[in-house]
Design an enzyme around this catalytic site. Structure first.
Site, mmCIF file in Angstrom:
data_model
loop_
_atom_site.group_PDB
_atom_site.id
_atom_site.type_symbol
_atom_site.label_atom_id
_atom_site.label_comp_id
_atom_site.label_asym_id
_atom_site.label_seq_id
_atom_site.Cartn_x
_atom_site.Cartn_y
_atom_site.Cartn_z
ATOM 1 N N GLU A 150 0.858 -1.193 0.000
ATOM 2 C CA GLU A 150 0.000 0.000 0.000
ATOM 3 C C GLU A 150 0.887 1.233 0.000
ATOM 4 O OE1 GLU A 150 -3.073 0.116 3.012
ATOM 5 O OE2 GLU A 150 -2.873 2.288 3.225
ATOM 6 N N GLU A 155 -2.766 11.249 3.104
ATOM 7 C CA GLU A 155 -3.649 10.867 4.205
ATOM 8 C C GLU A 155 -3.634 12.014 5.199
ATOM 9 O OE1 GLU A 155 -4.505 6.526 5.835
ATOM 10 O OE2 GLU A 155 -2.354 6.931 5.663
#
Length: 273
Positions: A150, A155
């Site tokens: 990932e 974020e």
């Protein structure tokens, strides 16, 4: 680069120097979405799928991701809107949540190994709000997570309105033990104030993280913890979503206003020239 320049370049062969790249790499556009559809239309189904579900997504999240138009739509101004709403919703799996949102993915429609991935985004804000622009290994169904890998390009969590986290998750370093760097806006500015460009440059033995062309993190196999593996050697697909609640951001509270929207101006993927 403005959208006007981008569309002009569609009729020419332009090479784009990567701002801030230590190796002065040049990139050729391989895939993009400019979100120029009609107002109140759905995201382009040839490029994106809408994942549906509300079982926490491994993080004890509180939202139900839907395919409702009000949760993901083109605004007619060249952006896709992902809207997190405070509303009671029961999905087809009989799971009921008090929030809805959307999660767009290119799985099965577009993947790429290596290159430059970037998006221009105006973030939502508020306690319990968790927007993300990220990549997952295309072998996730067979390999599982975190074996597939990932890459979190953007974020942000509501209690850190000025901080962007760029992270890698893989066997031996995932979750709270991921390889992570933080880019912080200065002078009290927030990522919800204006659009910012979030990007990575991904090569076989290095992944570089950028905000607005500023390099703030570089990761290589040498950073991998003992017993871990560098798995960033195969195609990945793209995700855009706004989560509500979860282990990391915590739950919304009385200070959180609704709806919360993430506006994505474009997503562009380049290959090395």
């Amino acid at each position: 680069m403005s959208k006007v320049c981008f569309f002009l370049s569609a009729f020419c062969i332009f090479l784009y120097p990567s701002v801030g790249s230590p190796n002065s790499q040049h990139w050729v556009l391989a895939w993009s979405d400019e979100f120029d559809g009609a107002a109140q239309s759905s995201p382009d189904s040839t490029k994106w799928s809408l994942e549906v579900g509300g079982r926490g997504w491994g993080n004890n999240e509180l939202e139900y991701y839907t395919n409702q138009l009000k949760n993901a739509f083109i605004n007619g101004k060249g952006q896709v809107v992902i809207a997190a709403l405070q509303e009671k919703y029961t999905g087809p799996d009989n799971v009921t949540r008090n929030y809805t949102s959307a999660r767009l993915i290119t799985k099965g429609k577009f993947t790429q190994k290596f290159g430059k991935f970037e998006a221009r985004i105006k973030l939502p804000f508020g306690q319990g709000i968790w927007p993300a622009f990220w990549l997952l290994g295309s072998d996730i169904d067979a390999a599982g997570w975190p074996q597939c890998g990932e890459i979190d390009i953007m974020e942000n969590i509501g209690r850190e309105p000025s901080a962007n986290h760029g992270s890698l998750h893989a066997p031996g370093y995932f979750g709270e033990h991921s390889l992570t760097g933080i880019y912080t806006l200065q002078n009290g500015k927030h990522f919800s104030d204006v659009y910012h460009v979030f990007a990575i440059e991904w090569e076989p033995t290095a992944i570089r993280f950028y905000v607005d062309g500023d390099l703030y993190e570089t990761r290589t196999p040498a950073d991998v913890h003992a017993g871990g593996r560098w798995v960033f050697d195969h195609p990945f697909f793209i995700l855009l979503n706004v989560a509500v609640g979860g282990n990391w951001p915590g739950s919304p509270d009385a200070s959180t206003s609704w709806p919360q929207t993430m506006l994505v101006d474009y997503v562009r993927v380049y290959r090395a020239s």
